[in-house]
Design a protein around this motif. Structure first.
Motif, PDB file in Angstrom:
ATOM      1  N   GLN A  44      50.210  82.827  36.697  1.00  0.00           N
ATOM      2  CA  GLN A  44      50.063  82.467  35.297  1.00  0.00           C
ATOM      3  C   GLN A  44      51.117  81.474  34.818  1.00  0.00           C
ATOM      4  OE1 GLN A  44      47.382  83.518  33.678  1.00  0.00           O
ATOM      5  NE2 GLN A  44      46.788  84.630  35.523  1.00  0.00           N
ATOM      6  N   LYS A  45      52.311  81.498  35.376  1.00  0.00           N
ATOM      7  CA  LYS A  45      53.400  80.683  34.871  1.00  0.00           C
ATOM      8  C   LYS A  45      54.106  79.952  36.014  1.00  0.00           C
ATOM      9  CE  LYS A  45      54.658  83.896  31.104  1.00  0.00           C
ATOM     10  NZ  LYS A  45      55.769  84.689  30.536  1.00  0.00           N
ATOM     11  N   PRO A  46      54.712  78.799  35.684  1.00  0.00           N
ATOM     12  CA  PRO A  46      55.607  78.198  36.665  1.00  0.00           C
ATOM     13  C   PRO A  46      56.840  79.083  36.844  1.00  0.00           C
ATOM     14  CG  PRO A  46      55.822  77.088  34.560  1.00  0.00           C
ATOM     15  CD  PRO A  46      54.672  78.051  34.429  1.00  0.00           C
ATOM     16  N   THR A  47      57.577  78.884  37.901  1.00  0.00           N
ATOM     17  CA  THR A  47      58.778  79.675  38.129  1.00  0.00           C
ATOM     18  C   THR A  47      59.994  78.769  38.235  1.00  0.00           C
ATOM     19  OG1 THR A  47      58.536  79.610  40.536  1.00  0.00           O
ATOM     20  CG2 THR A  47      57.485  81.456  39.380  1.00  0.00           C
ATOM     21  N   TYR A  48      61.154  79.341  37.922  1.00  0.00           N
ATOM     22  CA  TYR A  48      62.428  78.673  38.145  1.00  0.00           C
ATOM     23  C   TYR A  48      63.005  79.166  39.467  1.00  0.00           C
ATOM     24  CZ  TYR A  48      62.576  77.034  33.265  1.00  0.00           C
ATOM     25  OH  TYR A  48      62.318  76.413  32.072  1.00  0.00           O
ATOM     26  N   ARG A  49      63.433  78.231  40.293  1.00  0.00           N
ATOM     27  CA  ARG A  49      64.043  78.585  41.582  1.00  0.00           C
ATOM     28  C   ARG A  49      65.554  78.688  41.398  1.00  0.00           C
ATOM     29  NH1 ARG A  49      61.797  73.937  45.416  1.00  0.00           N
ATOM     30  NH2 ARG A  49      62.927  75.074  47.050  1.00  0.00           N
ATOM     31  N   LEU A  50      66.099  79.879  41.645  1.00  0.00           N
ATOM     32  CA  LEU A  50      67.540  80.106  41.606  1.00  0.00           C
ATOM     33  C   LEU A  50      68.044  80.089  43.047  1.00  0.00           C
ATOM     34  CD1 LEU A  50      69.507  82.710  39.517  1.00  0.00           C
ATOM     35  CD2 LEU A  50      69.932  82.476  41.953  1.00  0.00           C
ATOM     36  N   ILE A  51      68.929  79.148  43.353  1.00  0.00           N
ATOM     37  CA  ILE A  51      69.383  78.975  44.730  1.00  0.00           C
ATOM     38  C   ILE A  51      70.902  79.081  44.773  1.00  0.00           C
ATOM     39  CG2 ILE A  51      69.284  77.543  46.783  1.00  0.00           C
ATOM     40  CD1 ILE A  51      66.868  76.135  45.714  1.00  0.00           C
ATOM     41  N   PRO A  52      71.445  80.205  45.266  1.00  0.00           N
ATOM     42  CA  PRO A  52      72.903  80.312  45.471  1.00  0.00           C
ATOM     43  C   PRO A  52      73.327  79.614  46.757  1.00  0.00           C
ATOM     44  CG  PRO A  52      71.815  82.476  45.235  1.00  0.00           C
ATOM     45  CD  PRO A  52      70.771  81.460  45.539  1.00  0.00           C
ATOM     46  N   HIS A  53      74.586  79.211  46.816  1.00  0.00           N
ATOM     47  CA  HIS A  53      75.082  78.666  48.077  1.00  0.00           C
ATOM     48  C   HIS A  53      75.157  79.810  49.100  1.00  0.00           C
ATOM     49  CE1 HIS A  53      79.109  80.298  47.151  1.00  0.00           C
ATOM     50  NE2 HIS A  53      79.438  80.019  48.387  1.00  0.00           N
ATOM     51  N   PRO A  54      75.153  79.504  50.393  1.00  0.00           N
ATOM     52  CA  PRO A  54      75.014  80.542  51.429  1.00  0.00           C
ATOM     53  C   PRO A  54      76.270  81.397  51.610  1.00  0.00           C
ATOM     54  CG  PRO A  54      75.195  78.384  52.443  1.00  0.00           C
ATOM     55  CD  PRO A  54      75.103  78.140  50.972  1.00  0.00           C
ATOM     56  N   LEU A  55      76.496  82.254  50.648  1.00  0.00           N
ATOM     57  CA  LEU A  55      77.626  83.177  50.700  1.00  0.00           C
ATOM     58  C   LEU A  55      77.466  84.160  51.859  1.00  0.00           C
ATOM     59  CD1 LEU A  55      80.197  84.212  49.186  1.00  0.00           C
ATOM     60  CD2 LEU A  55      78.666  85.679  47.866  1.00  0.00           C
ATOM     61  N   TYR A  56      76.216  84.595  52.102  1.00  0.00           N
ATOM     62  CA  TYR A  56      75.885  85.490  53.211  1.00  0.00           C
ATOM     63  C   TYR A  56      74.727  84.882  54.000  1.00  0.00           C
ATOM     64  CZ  TYR A  56      78.190  88.632  49.868  1.00  0.00           C
ATOM     65  OH  TYR A  56      79.058  89.181  48.967  1.00  0.00           O
ATOM     66  N   ASN A  57      74.298  85.563  55.058  1.00  0.00           N
ATOM     67  CA  ASN A  57      73.098  85.112  55.749  1.00  0.00           C
ATOM     68  C   ASN A  57      71.908  85.258  54.790  1.00  0.00           C
ATOM     69  OD1 ASN A  57      71.460  87.648  56.269  1.00  0.00           O
ATOM     70  ND2 ASN A  57      73.327  88.250  57.316  1.00  0.00           N
ATOM     71  N   PRO A  58      70.800  84.530  55.028  1.00  0.00           N
ATOM     72  CA  PRO A  58      69.717  84.502  54.030  1.00  0.00           C
ATOM     73  C   PRO A  58      69.186  85.859  53.611  1.00  0.00           C
ATOM     74  CG  PRO A  58      69.412  82.743  55.604  1.00  0.00           C
ATOM     75  CD  PRO A  58      70.566  83.578  56.122  1.00  0.00           C
ATOM     76  N   GLN A  59      68.923  86.742  54.571  1.00  0.00           N
ATOM     77  CA  GLN A  59      68.352  88.037  54.213  1.00  0.00           C
ATOM     78  C   GLN A  59      69.351  88.857  53.391  1.00  0.00           C
ATOM     79  OE1 GLN A  59      66.799  90.283  57.505  1.00  0.00           O
ATOM     80  NE2 GLN A  59      65.807  91.773  56.177  1.00  0.00           N
ATOM     81  N   LYS A  60      70.609  88.851  53.801  1.00  0.00           N
ATOM     82  CA  LYS A  60      71.642  89.585  53.078  1.00  0.00           C
ATOM     83  C   LYS A  60      71.805  89.036  51.669  1.00  0.00           C
ATOM     84  CE  LYS A  60      75.279  92.359  52.749  1.00  0.00           C
ATOM     85  NZ  LYS A  60      75.168  93.822  52.742  1.00  0.00           N
ATOM     86  N   LEU A  61      71.781  87.726  51.528  1.00  0.00           N
ATOM     87  CA  LEU A  61      71.951  87.120  50.212  1.00  0.00           C
ATOM     88  C   LEU A  61      70.842  87.551  49.270  1.00  0.00           C
ATOM     89  CD1 LEU A  61      73.196  83.648  49.306  1.00  0.00           C
ATOM     90  CD2 LEU A  61      71.002  84.369  48.378  1.00  0.00           C
ATOM     91  N   VAL A  62      69.598  87.508  49.743  1.00  0.00           N
ATOM     92  CA  VAL A  62      68.473  87.913  48.891  1.00  0.00           C
ATOM     93  C   VAL A  62      68.592  89.380  48.501  1.00  0.00           C
ATOM     94  CG1 VAL A  62      65.977  88.274  48.838  1.00  0.00           C
ATOM     95  CG2 VAL A  62      66.908  86.123  49.697  1.00  0.00           C
ATOM     96  N   GLU A  63      68.948  90.230  49.458  1.00  0.00           N
ATOM     97  CA  GLU A  63      69.095  91.656  49.161  1.00  0.00           C
ATOM     98  C   GLU A  63      70.153  91.904  48.085  1.00  0.00           C
ATOM     99  OE1 GLU A  63      70.031  93.307  52.945  1.00  0.00           O
ATOM    100  OE2 GLU A  63      67.947  93.261  53.669  1.00  0.00           O
ATOM    101  N   GLU A  64      71.283  91.194  48.174  1.00  0.00           N
ATOM    102  CA  GLU A  64      72.385  91.423  47.249  1.00  0.00           C
ATOM    103  C   GLU A  64      72.120  90.824  45.873  1.00  0.00           C
ATOM    104  OE1 GLU A  64      74.851  93.395  47.834  1.00  0.00           O
ATOM    105  OE2 GLU A  64      74.358  93.730  49.944  1.00  0.00           O
ATOM    106  N   PHE A  65      71.409  89.687  45.821  1.00  0.00           N
ATOM    107  CA  PHE A  65      71.224  88.981  44.552  1.00  0.00           C
ATOM    108  C   PHE A  65      69.924  89.310  43.842  1.00  0.00           C
ATOM    109  CE2 PHE A  65      74.828  86.719  46.017  1.00  0.00           C
ATOM    110  CZ  PHE A  65      75.389  86.089  44.926  1.00  0.00           C
ATOM    111  N   GLN A  66      68.986  89.999  44.505  1.00  0.00           N
ATOM    112  CA  GLN A  66      67.724  90.308  43.853  1.00  0.00           C
ATOM    113  C   GLN A  66      67.905  91.129  42.570  1.00  0.00           C
ATOM    114  OE1 GLN A  66      64.785  88.930  44.661  1.00  0.00           O
ATOM    115  NE2 GLN A  66      64.058  89.849  42.735  1.00  0.00           N
ATOM    116  N   PRO A  67      68.803  92.128  42.532  1.00  0.00           N
ATOM    117  CA  PRO A  67      68.989  92.843  41.260  1.00  0.00           C
ATOM    118  C   PRO A  67      69.443  91.935  40.114  1.00  0.00           C
ATOM    119  CG  PRO A  67      69.868  94.137  43.062  1.00  0.00           C
ATOM    120  CD  PRO A  67      69.533  92.789  43.635  1.00  0.00           C
TER     121      PRO A  67
END
Length: 308
Positions: A44-67
């Motif tokens: 229904q809507k466009p999305t904004y992409r939030l991209i942090p610099h690679p503080l952790y490996n990709p999977q770990k970063l997503v897990e930590e920042f999803q909340p």
């Protein structure tokens, strides 16, 4: 103390990763889509992409920042936000120059580069005194002072990692070490790999900065017990939160307020704890002028930030 047998499999994989990085870090791999992201319904809507610099490996970063992303989607419901990870620093920096992120969370050097292509700072991510380089050694290391590193290998995440490469190398320069001649600089792709190379004995020292070191101690307590922080650099300004210049004019201000409000609730405090951040601070482009001055001095006295 030598690593125990329980870690042999992990060591072998890490050693293989080190070998691959050591022989291939100058190559420019094609960026492929990463599966490590969580997106709201985009029908229904466009999305904004939030991209942090690679503080952790990709999977770990997503897990930590999803909340944090879930919180922002409730606080700013008009346009869904989704998180996106990057394989390494170079892939992330390509996204900056291509203006792929709507919301960007870069390190301070990347922030001044992002300003050149139309991003603007709305917040500082963490306390300034937490942004400093640290050197990790094995506790059984014979290295006792910086000059003992001459002739030895030092691991870093990336040549463009400000706290974990640029600031440590400037520290070594002030200690009388010519980083181009006196040591071997090994860029291994991530903060965790920089630390793990020291644990495995592949490098004599590893450069990182406090949040990844704290996370490593949580994730790998047995390995961390065999390591120690030997030296620290002076602090600078911390990572930035930026928005692209074609977003709605008031979005940056509302994003800033949502981030500043995090410590006010138990949920927000947990989010901050999980991403190893004390708080966000209001900031703007002018706040990062000190970084431009620091980098100019570094490039004049030590090396160019970006290595071909």
């Amino acid at each position: 103390m030598k690593p125990t047998a329980a870690f042999v499999g992990m060591m072998a994989l890490a050693s293989l990763a080190f070998i691959l990085v050591s022989f291939g870090h100058n190559q420019d791999p094609v960026e492929k889509p990463l599966p490590y992201s969580h997106a709201p319904d985009e029908n229904q809507k466009p999305t904004y992409r939030l991209i942090p610099h690679p503080l952790y490996n990709p999977q770990k970063l997503v897990e930590e920042f999803q909340p944090l992303v879930d919180y922002l989607n409730r606080a700013l419901p008009e346009t869904p936000i989704r998180i996106e990870a990057s394989r390494d620093y170079q892939a992330f920096e390509k996204k900056i120059r291509a203006r792929e992120a709507d919301i960007l969370m870069p390190n301070p050097w990347q922030a001044i580069e992002a300003m050149k292509v139309g991003y603007h700072v709305v917040a500082m991510w963490g306390d300034a005194d937490d942004f400093r380089g640290i050197f990790i050694l094995r506790k059984d290391s014979k290295v006792k002072k910086p000059s003992d590193l001459k002739g030895k290998a030092i691991s870093y995440p990336s040549p463009t990692a400000l706290a974990a490469a640029i600031m440590p190398q400037y520290f070594l320069f002030t200690q009388g070490i010519d980083i181009k001649k006196d040591i071997q600089n090994v860029y291994v792709g991530s903060q965790e790999s920089s630390i793990m190379n020291v644990f495995l004995g592949a490098t004599a020292a590893g450069a990182t900065w406090p949040p990844p070191w704290r996370q490593f101690q949580k994730d790998h307590p047995a390995q961390a017990e065999q390591l120690t922080v030997a030296w620290e650099t002076p602090s600078l300004i911390n990572n930035a939160v930026m928005v692209r210049d074609n977003l709605p004019p008031d979005f940056g201000q509302r994003l800033q307020q949502a981030l500043l409000d995090l410590p006010k609730t138990a949920e927000g405090q947990k989010i901050l704890k999980d991403i190893e951040t004390a708080r966000f601070h209001a900031a703007n482009d002018k706040s990062y002028a000190i970084v431009r001055e620091y980098v100019e001095r570094f490039e004049k006295e030590v090396r160019k930030v970006e290595i071909p």
